[in-house]
Design a protein around this motif. Structure first.
Motif, PDB file in Angstrom:
ATOM      1  N   TYR A 114      -9.299 -10.530 -11.140  1.00  0.00           N
ATOM      2  CA  TYR A 114      -9.907 -10.591 -12.465  1.00  0.00           C
ATOM      3  C   TYR A 114      -9.773  -9.275 -13.232  1.00  0.00           C
ATOM      4  CZ  TYR A 114     -12.384 -14.477 -10.137  1.00  0.00           C
ATOM      5  OH  TYR A 114     -12.707 -15.604  -9.433  1.00  0.00           O
ATOM      6  N   ARG A 117      -7.311  -8.712 -16.293  1.00  0.00           N
ATOM      7  CA  ARG A 117      -7.658  -9.600 -17.397  1.00  0.00           C
ATOM      8  C   ARG A 117      -8.891  -9.089 -18.142  1.00  0.00           C
ATOM      9  NH1 ARG A 117      -8.087 -15.936 -16.269  1.00  0.00           N
ATOM     10  NH2 ARG A 117      -5.972 -15.482 -15.585  1.00  0.00           N
ATOM     11  N   ILE A 118      -9.859  -8.559 -17.409  1.00  0.00           N
ATOM     12  CA  ILE A 118     -11.064  -8.010 -18.038  1.00  0.00           C
ATOM     13  C   ILE A 118     -10.702  -6.844 -18.950  1.00  0.00           C
ATOM     14  CG2 ILE A 118     -13.199  -6.724 -17.575  1.00  0.00           C
ATOM     15  CD1 ILE A 118     -13.491  -8.471 -15.024  1.00  0.00           C
ATOM     16  N   LEU A 121      -8.892  -8.172 -22.117  1.00  0.00           N
ATOM     17  CA  LEU A 121      -9.778  -8.832 -23.074  1.00  0.00           C
ATOM     18  C   LEU A 121     -10.603  -7.808 -23.841  1.00  0.00           C
ATOM     19  CD1 LEU A 121     -10.990 -11.857 -20.905  1.00  0.00           C
ATOM     20  CD2 LEU A 121      -9.511 -11.957 -22.918  1.00  0.00           C
ATOM     21  N   CYS A 122     -11.045  -6.756 -23.155  1.00  0.00           N
ATOM     22  CA  CYS A 122     -11.789  -5.685 -23.817  1.00  0.00           C
ATOM     23  C   CYS A 122     -10.932  -5.023 -24.895  1.00  0.00           C
ATOM     24  CB  CYS A 122     -12.240  -4.666 -22.782  1.00  0.00           C
ATOM     25  SG  CYS A 122     -13.043  -3.221 -23.483  1.00  0.00           S
ATOM     26  N   THR A 145     -17.931 -10.228 -23.033  1.00  0.00           N
ATOM     27  CA  THR A 145     -18.417 -11.011 -21.893  1.00  0.00           C
ATOM     28  C   THR A 145     -18.205 -12.506 -22.115  1.00  0.00           C
ATOM     29  OG1 THR A 145     -20.677 -10.980 -22.809  1.00  0.00           O
ATOM     30  CG2 THR A 145     -20.135  -9.312 -21.176  1.00  0.00           C
ATOM     31  N   GLN A 147     -15.687 -13.863 -23.750  1.00  0.00           N
ATOM     32  CA  GLN A 147     -14.270 -14.108 -23.461  1.00  0.00           C
ATOM     33  C   GLN A 147     -14.023 -14.124 -21.955  1.00  0.00           C
ATOM     34  OE1 GLN A 147     -11.860 -14.879 -25.444  1.00  0.00           O
ATOM     35  NE2 GLN A 147     -12.289 -14.107 -27.490  1.00  0.00           N
ATOM     36  N   ILE A 148     -14.685 -13.233 -21.225  1.00  0.00           N
ATOM     37  CA  ILE A 148     -14.530 -13.202 -19.765  1.00  0.00           C
ATOM     38  C   ILE A 148     -15.075 -14.485 -19.149  1.00  0.00           C
ATOM     39  CG2 ILE A 148     -15.308 -12.023 -17.658  1.00  0.00           C
ATOM     40  CD1 ILE A 148     -15.238  -9.403 -19.342  1.00  0.00           C
ATOM     41  N   GLN A 151     -12.603 -17.394 -19.923  1.00  0.00           N
ATOM     42  CA  GLN A 151     -11.284 -17.341 -19.291  1.00  0.00           C
ATOM     43  C   GLN A 151     -11.332 -17.076 -17.786  1.00  0.00           C
ATOM     44  OE1 GLN A 151      -8.157 -15.328 -21.510  1.00  0.00           O
ATOM     45  NE2 GLN A 151      -9.406 -15.347 -23.359  1.00  0.00           N
ATOM     46  N   VAL A 152     -12.256 -16.221 -17.344  1.00  0.00           N
ATOM     47  CA  VAL A 152     -12.328 -15.897 -15.918  1.00  0.00           C
ATOM     48  C   VAL A 152     -13.214 -16.883 -15.167  1.00  0.00           C
ATOM     49  CG1 VAL A 152     -13.075 -14.150 -14.242  1.00  0.00           C
ATOM     50  CG2 VAL A 152     -11.832 -13.451 -16.300  1.00  0.00           C
ATOM     51  N   ASP A 231      -9.543 -19.222 -11.241  1.00  0.00           N
ATOM     52  CA  ASP A 231     -10.789 -19.064 -11.978  1.00  0.00           C
ATOM     53  C   ASP A 231     -11.946 -19.606 -11.152  1.00  0.00           C
ATOM     54  OD1 ASP A 231     -11.294 -22.055 -12.971  1.00  0.00           O
ATOM     55  OD2 ASP A 231      -9.164 -21.588 -13.242  1.00  0.00           O
ATOM     56  N   GLN A 403     -17.244  -5.744 -14.232  1.00  0.00           N
ATOM     57  CA  GLN A 403     -17.049  -5.821 -15.687  1.00  0.00           C
ATOM     58  C   GLN A 403     -17.563  -4.565 -16.374  1.00  0.00           C
ATOM     59  OE1 GLN A 403     -18.063  -9.445 -18.020  1.00  0.00           O
ATOM     60  NE2 GLN A 403     -18.753 -10.241 -16.057  1.00  0.00           N
TER      61      GLN A 403
END
Length: 466
Positions: A114, A117-118, A121-122, A145, A147-148, A151-152, A231, A403
């Motif tokens: 993850y 990707r985190i 997205l940030c 958060t 978006q996470i 998607q996650v 996911d 995160q």
């Protein structure tokens, strides 16, 4: 039977204070009774014993299911949001089974998968910010958060579904954004469906639309049966208990809503508090940047995660402003004595995270932000417990900390931010959490010079983006 140190304020006034200003309620009580006191609040029955001493908290958390039991019905106040099969509301064997099914999604290699990707997205969210215009840090961290989560956690890639949930989830959860609107959760007589224009009626309709989207996604995912997806929803669908049974659709929905409600509000708030303190304390910011710079041009997420001063900053943020005020309530199961006070079965105990984190004997100058305290001393899980403890410790703790570290590191490494207002932020009730009252007003001044050619993650900044 006499309960420990009962507060003298009339019951009705205590309940109003608890809903409107829980920090002032707890601090005022702790000035009289620093270790243990009995209050009349709403949400966990009429009478609750607050426990603010590490020895007593250790006694409670190490005797889960024996002397003290975590009773799911104590969390009934959250059922409208998370559902009756939420791991937060289950008890005994059912709680243990559901927890065992959910836990593997938050450990080991999953976190590494993850990480990039985190960070990406940030970066994507912050690249859309205009320069020199005020924004609320909490709004931005909520966007990250969310978006996470989409998607996650949910693994959504289809743009239409993603956009619908991106609109509906904040709309539903923001209903409880203030102490006044949070009262809808605490006073059941306010939960009246008077049509779409009424607050509770709107909440029910928003929740229904969210449920339809989630159940549709669960159905589609079961049909696809794609073993390559990593996911959290896909993992939960494939999980089986000891008898080989998977979760039902409703169990999946309720666990997902639990992760969404907990992960969206709490993690976003913790990151906003982190941005506030880092920029409120220039020396902390400078020391943190120096540590981040030691990783070179392309640090991987796990290297960021292991940084000691970043870890100390995150811990001190969660210490001075714990997002959750208390650990899971416990109910006395047999006659016991705690800190010299006899307790009878049925007594509700509330281990206070906020008050234990404010103890002068544990944390000298507790109102001061001092990350170094976490480098100089190792605190026990009964002295520092931002995610609760015992068998009810927060399931999403690993993902939340991961995160928080990656997002703060990404923002600090790439951007120059400033606080608009340097007055001290005040914690305010937001549903079940304590959030910064003003939302942390900030401004982005530009990109950090050293990072103009640096790639923190596979998502690089293009010249057009700044």
């Amino acid at each position: 039977m006499q309960l420990p140190n009962p507060l003298k304020t009339p019951s009705f006034l205590q309940k109003l204070q608890w809903v409107a200003d829980p920090v002032r309620y707890m601090e005022k009580a702790a000035q009289q009774y620093p270790d243990i006191f009995t209050g009349k609040i709403i949400g966990f029955g009429d009478t609750v014993v607050f426990v603010n001493h590490p020895q007593a908290i250790q006694e409670i958390l190490t005797n889960d299911r024996k002397k003290f039991a975590a009773v799911g019905k104590m969390n009934k106040i959250g059922e409208p949001l998370v559902g009756e099969y939420s791991v937060a509301l289950l008890e005994g064997t059912r709680h243990k089974q559901q927890r065992q099914l959910v836990m593997p999604a938050f450990h080991g290699e999953r976190m590494q998968a993850y990480g990039q990707r985190i960070c990406g997205l940030c970066t994507k969210v912050f690249n859309q910010l205009p320069l020199n215009q005020h924004f609320l840090a909490r709004n931005l961290t909520q966007e990250i958060t969310l978006q996470i989560i989409l998607q996650v956690v949910l693994g959504l890639n289809e743009e239409e579904k993603l956009q619908k949930l991106k609109h509906l989830l904040p709309q539903m959860l923001d209903l409880f954004r203030s102490p006044l609107s949070s009262s809808l959760l605490f006073f059941s007589f306010l939960q009246q469906d008077l049509g779409a224009w009424s607050p509770w009626g709107k909440f029910l309709r928003d929740r229904q639309q969210i449920d339809q989207l989630i159940y549709a996604e669960i159905s589609d995912r079961r049909e696809q049966n794609d073993s390559e997806r990593n996911d959290i929803l896909s993992m939960l669908i494939s999980a089986q208990d000891d008898t080989g049974q998977p979760m039902t659709d409703q169990e999946l929905r309720d666990q997902l809503m639990t992760l969404i409600v907990a992960g969206y509000e709490t993690t976003a708030t913790a990151m906003a508090w982190g941005l506030y303190w880092i920029h409120q304390k220039p020396l902390v910011r400078e020391k943190l940047l120096q540590e981040l710079d030691t990783l070179g041009d392309s640090p991987d997420p796990m290297s960021i995660y292991r940084l000691p001063y970043l870890s100390a900053v995150c811990n001190e943020t969660l210490r001075i402003h714990p997002v959750l005020m208390f650990s899971f309530p416990r109910v006395v199961q047999e006659p016991v004595e705690l800190l010299g006070h006899p307790l009878e079965p049925g007594t509700v105990m509330l281990p206070s995270i906020y008050l234990i984190h404010q103890r002068e004997d544990l944390y000298p100058q507790p109102k001061e932000f001092q990350p170094e305290r976490f480098l100089e001393r190792q605190f026990s899980p009964y002295e520092f417990l931002p995610f609760g403890g015992g068998v009810r410790r927060c399931i999403g703790e690993a993902l939340a900390i991961f995160q928080m570290k990656l997002v703060l590191a990404t923002i600090l490494s790439r951007y120059q931010l400033e606080l608009v207002d340097r007055r001290r932020e005040r914690p305010e009730r937001r549903g079940f959490t304590l959030a910064p009252a003003s939302g942390v007003k900030m401004v982005i001044k530009g990109q950090r010079a050293r990072q103009q050619e640096t790639v923190l993650t596979p998502f690089s900044l293009s010249p057009a983006s700044y």
